[in-house]
Design a protein around this motif. Structure first.
Motif, PDB file in Angstrom:
ATOM      1  N   LEU A   1       0.823  -1.214   0.000  1.00 30.15           N
ATOM      2  CA  LEU A   1       0.000   0.000   0.000  1.00 30.15           C
ATOM      3  C   LEU A   1       0.853   1.258   0.000  1.00 30.15           C
ATOM      4  O   LEU A   1       1.823   1.354   0.772  1.00 30.15           O
ATOM      5  CB  LEU A   1      -0.900   0.034   1.245  1.00 30.15           C
ATOM      6  CG  LEU A   1      -1.888  -1.122   1.431  1.00 30.15           C
ATOM      7  CD1 LEU A   1      -2.715  -0.882   2.688  1.00 30.15           C
ATOM      8  CD2 LEU A   1      -2.800  -1.270   0.222  1.00 30.15           C
ATOM      9  N   PRO A   2       0.517   2.249  -0.830  1.00 32.67           N
ATOM     10  CA  PRO A   2       1.150   3.553  -0.695  1.00 32.67           C
ATOM     11  C   PRO A   2       0.788   4.169   0.648  1.00 32.67           C
ATOM     12  O   PRO A   2      -0.277   3.881   1.210  1.00 32.67           O
ATOM     13  CB  PRO A   2       0.564   4.363  -1.854  1.00 32.67           C
ATOM     14  CG  PRO A   2      -0.473   3.530  -2.501  1.00 32.67           C
ATOM     15  CD  PRO A   2      -0.473   2.180  -1.898  1.00 32.67           C
ATOM     16  N   ASN A   3       1.667   5.013   1.158  1.00 29.56           N
ATOM     17  CA  ASN A   3       1.492   5.517   2.526  1.00 29.56           C
ATOM     18  C   ASN A   3       0.192   6.299   2.725  1.00 29.56           C
ATOM     19  O   ASN A   3      -0.454   6.178   3.766  1.00 29.56           O
ATOM     20  CB  ASN A   3       2.690   6.377   2.927  1.00 29.56           C
ATOM     21  CG  ASN A   3       3.913   5.541   3.253  1.00 29.56           C
ATOM     22  OD1 ASN A   3       3.796   4.351   3.562  1.00 29.56           O
ATOM     23  ND2 ASN A   3       5.082   6.136   3.165  1.00 29.56           N
ATOM     24  N   LYS A   4      -0.196   7.112   1.748  1.00 27.97           N
ATOM     25  CA  LYS A   4      -1.413   7.912   1.932  1.00 27.97           C
ATOM     26  C   LYS A   4      -2.655   7.029   2.006  1.00 27.97           C
ATOM     27  O   LYS A   4      -3.568   7.292   2.793  1.00 27.97           O
ATOM     28  CB  LYS A   4      -1.551   8.936   0.801  1.00 27.97           C
ATOM     29  CG  LYS A   4      -0.558  10.089   0.903  1.00 27.97           C
ATOM     30  CD  LYS A   4      -0.823  11.135  -0.170  1.00 27.97           C
ATOM     31  CE  LYS A   4       0.129  12.318  -0.031  1.00 27.97           C
ATOM     32  NZ  LYS A   4      -0.112  13.334  -1.078  1.00 27.97           N
ATOM     33  N   LEU A   5      -2.679   5.972   1.208  1.00 24.40           N
ATOM     34  CA  LEU A   5      -3.808   5.035   1.273  1.00 24.40           C
ATOM     35  C   LEU A   5      -3.781   4.275   2.591  1.00 24.40           C
ATOM     36  O   LEU A   5      -4.824   4.069   3.227  1.00 24.40           O
ATOM     37  CB  LEU A   5      -3.745   4.067   0.092  1.00 24.40           C
ATOM     38  CG  LEU A   5      -4.822   2.980   0.026  1.00 24.40           C
ATOM     39  CD1 LEU A   5      -6.215   3.575   0.087  1.00 24.40           C
ATOM     40  CD2 LEU A   5      -4.648   2.137  -1.237  1.00 24.40           C
ATOM     41  N   ALA A   6      -2.592   3.872   3.026  1.00 23.24           N
ATOM     42  CA  ALA A   6      -2.469   3.172   4.309  1.00 23.24           C
ATOM     43  C   ALA A   6      -2.925   4.075   5.458  1.00 23.24           C
ATOM     44  O   ALA A   6      -3.600   3.618   6.393  1.00 23.24           O
ATOM     45  CB  ALA A   6      -1.028   2.722   4.524  1.00 23.24           C
TER      46      ALA A   6
ATOM     47  N   ALA B   1       0.771  -2.709   4.400  1.00 20.14           N
ATOM     48  CA  ALA B   1       1.190  -1.344   4.740  1.00 20.14           C
ATOM     49  C   ALA B   1       2.498  -1.364   5.518  1.00 20.14           C
ATOM     50  O   ALA B   1       2.919  -2.393   6.056  1.00 20.14           O
ATOM     51  CB  ALA B   1       0.106  -0.651   5.565  1.00 20.14           C
ATOM     52  N   HIS B   2       3.131  -0.213   5.587  1.00 18.55           N
ATOM     53  CA  HIS B   2       4.330  -0.072   6.415  1.00 18.55           C
ATOM     54  C   HIS B   2       3.963  -0.333   7.873  1.00 18.55           C
ATOM     55  O   HIS B   2       2.856  -0.025   8.321  1.00 18.55           O
ATOM     56  CB  HIS B   2       4.901   1.338   6.263  1.00 18.55           C
ATOM     57  CG  HIS B   2       6.277   1.506   6.836  1.00 18.55           C
ATOM     58  ND1 HIS B   2       6.493   1.733   8.182  1.00 18.55           N
ATOM     59  CD2 HIS B   2       7.499   1.472   6.255  1.00 18.55           C
ATOM     60  CE1 HIS B   2       7.788   1.836   8.414  1.00 18.55           C
ATOM     61  NE2 HIS B   2       8.427   1.680   7.259  1.00 18.55           N
TER      62      HIS B   2
ATOM     63  N   ARG C   1      -2.663 -12.839   8.049  1.00 19.74           N
ATOM     64  CA  ARG C   1      -2.154 -11.811   7.140  1.00 19.74           C
ATOM     65  C   ARG C   1      -1.034 -10.956   7.736  1.00 19.74           C
ATOM     66  O   ARG C   1      -0.184 -10.468   7.017  1.00 19.74           O
ATOM     67  CB  ARG C   1      -3.301 -10.888   6.707  1.00 19.74           C
ATOM     68  CG  ARG C   1      -4.397 -11.564   5.908  1.00 19.74           C
ATOM     69  CD  ARG C   1      -3.939 -11.916   4.512  1.00 19.74           C
ATOM     70  NE  ARG C   1      -5.041 -12.456   3.722  1.00 19.74           N
ATOM     71  CZ  ARG C   1      -5.283 -13.757   3.551  1.00 19.74           C
ATOM     72  NH1 ARG C   1      -4.480 -14.651   4.131  1.00 19.74           N
ATOM     73  NH2 ARG C   1      -6.299 -14.171   2.820  1.00 19.74           N
ATOM     74  N   CYS C   2      -1.051 -10.761   9.044  1.00 24.34           N
ATOM     75  CA  CYS C   2      -0.120  -9.807   9.667  1.00 24.34           C
ATOM     76  C   CYS C   2       0.898 -10.500  10.567  1.00 24.34           C
ATOM     77  O   CYS C   2       1.384  -9.912  11.535  1.00 24.34           O
ATOM     78  CB  CYS C   2      -0.895  -8.763  10.469  1.00 24.34           C
ATOM     79  SG  CYS C   2      -2.212  -7.966   9.540  1.00 24.34           S
ATOM     80  N   TRP C   3       1.195 -11.750  10.254  1.00 18.95           N
ATOM     81  CA  TRP C   3       2.088 -12.538  11.106  1.00 18.95           C
ATOM     82  C   TRP C   3       3.456 -11.870  11.311  1.00 18.95           C
ATOM     83  O   TRP C   3       4.066 -12.031  12.368  1.00 18.95           O
ATOM     84  CB  TRP C   3       2.282 -13.921  10.493  1.00 18.95           C
ATOM     85  CG  TRP C   3       3.103 -13.920   9.251  1.00 18.95           C
ATOM     86  CD1 TRP C   3       4.455 -14.088   9.156  1.00 18.95           C
ATOM     87  CD2 TRP C   3       2.643 -13.695   7.919  1.00 18.95           C
ATOM     88  NE1 TRP C   3       4.868 -13.985   7.850  1.00 18.95           N
ATOM     89  CE2 TRP C   3       3.771 -13.748   7.071  1.00 18.95           C
ATOM     90  CE3 TRP C   3       1.391 -13.459   7.367  1.00 18.95           C
ATOM     91  CZ2 TRP C   3       3.677 -13.579   5.686  1.00 18.95           C
ATOM     92  CZ3 TRP C   3       1.292 -13.294   5.984  1.00 18.95           C
ATOM     93  CH2 TRP C   3       2.418 -13.347   5.162  1.00 18.95           C
TER      94      TRP C   3
ATOM     95  N   GLN D   1       1.429  -1.601  13.202  1.00 23.36           N
ATOM     96  CA  GLN D   1       1.748  -1.870  14.608  1.00 23.36           C
ATOM     97  C   GLN D   1       0.883  -1.075  15.584  1.00 23.36           C
ATOM     98  O   GLN D   1       0.374  -1.644  16.559  1.00 23.36           O
ATOM     99  CB  GLN D   1       3.239  -1.627  14.868  1.00 23.36           C
ATOM    100  CG  GLN D   1       4.134  -2.706  14.268  1.00 23.36           C
ATOM    101  CD  GLN D   1       5.606  -2.462  14.539  1.00 23.36           C
ATOM    102  OE1 GLN D   1       5.975  -1.578  15.318  1.00 23.36           O
ATOM    103  NE2 GLN D   1       6.462  -3.237  13.896  1.00 23.36           N
ATOM    104  N   PRO D   2       0.665   0.221  15.382  1.00 23.56           N
ATOM    105  CA  PRO D   2      -0.234   0.942  16.306  1.00 23.56           C
ATOM    106  C   PRO D   2      -1.658   0.393  16.300  1.00 23.56           C
ATOM    107  O   PRO D   2      -2.321   0.373  17.345  1.00 23.56           O
ATOM    108  CB  PRO D   2      -0.199   2.384  15.776  1.00 23.56           C
ATOM    109  CG  PRO D   2       1.070   2.487  15.016  1.00 23.56           C
ATOM    110  CD  PRO D   2       1.301   1.150  14.419  1.00 23.56           C
ATOM    111  N   LEU D   3      -2.130  -0.070  15.128  1.00 23.61           N
ATOM    112  CA  LEU D   3      -3.473  -0.645  15.080  1.00 23.61           C
ATOM    113  C   LEU D   3      -3.524  -1.930  15.893  1.00 23.61           C
ATOM    114  O   LEU D   3      -4.475  -2.145  16.673  1.00 23.61           O
ATOM    115  CB  LEU D   3      -3.871  -0.922  13.628  1.00 23.61           C
ATOM    116  CG  LEU D   3      -5.235  -1.597  13.436  1.00 23.61           C
ATOM    117  CD1 LEU D   3      -6.355  -0.753  14.032  1.00 23.61           C
ATOM    118  CD2 LEU D   3      -5.494  -1.875  11.961  1.00 23.61           C
ATOM    119  N   LEU D   4      -2.521  -2.774  15.764  1.00 20.75           N
ATOM    120  CA  LEU D   4      -2.506  -4.017  16.544  1.00 20.75           C
ATOM    121  C   LEU D   4      -2.420  -3.711  18.042  1.00 20.75           C
ATOM    122  O   LEU D   4      -3.075  -4.383  18.846  1.00 20.75           O
ATOM    123  CB  LEU D   4      -1.344  -4.907  16.111  1.00 20.75           C
ATOM    124  CG  LEU D   4      -1.357  -5.410  14.661  1.00 20.75           C
ATOM    125  CD1 LEU D   4      -0.293  -6.489  14.464  1.00 20.75           C
ATOM    126  CD2 LEU D   4      -2.724  -5.937  14.264  1.00 20.75           C
TER     127      LEU D   4
END
Length: 350
Positions: A214-219, A250-251, A280-282, A256-259
């Motif tokens: 994902l591009p950063n703005k979309l992420a 995404a970066h 997906r986020c392993w 990480q903050p979402l998790l």
């Protein structure tokens, strides 16, 4: 002619260009050099899912029209491919096609090749995106649904007219986020898709985004929407799960903050969200702290079967193995200790 011992040899001997993809977790390419090491049993398969390697082998010659094999091979307890399985599949191939792969197959040959225990069919959503990604990579034309999808995500058709948009058009856009302002169109469309009447379009879009970078703005936009949902008085747990999956490309600054927000709220520890993180986020569970938080929330679901399945699956991933194994003997809470003890007892009973 050299004896053919693995898929790479067969492809190279046929003078084909090829790419290998994992289809078990996210759709992601595997470097050809790394795949050769995996084939030879020199290193474990990088992205195991339920002790299987789910592969897409894509190859092409001068015509640029690719052939694709979807293959599923079992892995041993070390995560290695069984050389016998590779040999058996090669036998099916050479019996159907001979030693060269650049020829067109008759219907009888195609049927013979399809009738082997190593082929599998990905689900329709993943198949659509995979075909879009391959066509984008080889600069092949998009589907007939592409332009219509662009019109929809630009708002020209009315947001409630999502029923007219083909999934293949959405995956064509997602596989070309850097082209024709597709990433911008999608980013600006997202706030319009959160209404109840447009959520089918949102879920279709999020399901495609989970397999691309994902591009950063979309992420950033996806992260903001996910955080808003996490902070809602009655959060939609299935929508949060879809946002988590979509942000897997995404970066880590966004993921990480979402998790951490999810782990901080017990009410968000729904099995659907935890499965999304594991599937997906392993890669974000590569520290003992985050792995411990994840397992604690998983233990708090009181679903020992799910706990056992996800732990066994994650510990097979090479980059996580030595993060998760130490937790068997050192845990931060009684709840997690009990779940891990039950896991070990079940393992011993086998």
């Amino acid at each position: 002619m050299n004896a053919i011992c693995n898929l790479s040899q067969l492809l190279e001997q046929s003078q084909c260009q090829y790419k290998i993809f994992d289809l078990g977790r996210r759709i992601q390419s595997i470097d050809n050099k790394e795949f050769k090491q995996v084939e030879r049993g020199e290193k474990p398969y990088p992205y195991p899912l339920q002790r299987y390697a789910h592969l897409a082998v894509t190859y092409w010659n001068h015509s640029q029209q690719p052939w694709i094999w979807f293959l599923k091979f079992p892995l041993d307890e070390r995560g290695l491919l069984n050389q016998t399985d590779i040999g058996n599949f090669l036998k099916y191939v050479t019996e159907a096609m001979g030693a060269h792969l650049s020829q067109e197959l008759s219907e009888e040959q195609q049927q013979h090749l399809a009738n082997n225990p190593y082929t599998f069919k990905p689900n329709d959503d993943k198949m659509a995106l995979f075909h879009s990604l391959i066509r984008a990579e080889l600069s092949l034309p998009t589907s007939q649904y592409y332009e219509h999808a662009q019109h929809y995500f630009s708002g020209q058709l009315g947001w409630n007219n999502w029923q007219t948009v083909g999934l293949q058009g959405i995956t064509d856009m997602v596989s070309r986020l850097d082209s024709e302002q597709n990433g911008v169109l999608i980013r600006k469309a997202l706030p319009h898709l959160t209404a109840t009447t447009t959520q089918p379009a949102l879920y279709a879009l999020l399901g495609a985004l989970e397999h691309v970078s994902l591009p950063n703005k979309l992420a950033q936009r996806l992260f903001e929407l996910a955080q808003q949902e996490c902070q809602a008085s009655q959060p939609d747990l299935f929508l949060i799960s879809a946002y988590v999956r979509a942000l897997s490309g995404a970066h880590s600054d966004y993921l990480q903050p979402l998790l951490e927000s999810i782990f901080a709220q017990a009410e968000l520890s729904h099995s659907e969200i935890l499965i999304a993180i594991a599937g997906r986020c392993w890669a974000q569970l590569n520290t003992e702290a985050r792995a411990g938080k994840f397992l604690l929330r998983l233990a708090q679901t009181n679903n020992q079967t799910l706990f056992n399945q996800l732990f066994a699956d994650l510990v097979m991933i090479p980059e996580l193995r030595f993060t998760f194994l130490p937790l068997l003997s050192h845990t931060p809470s009684p709840e997690l200790a009990n779940a891990l003890y039950a896991l070990q007892q079940q393992t011993k009973a086998r």
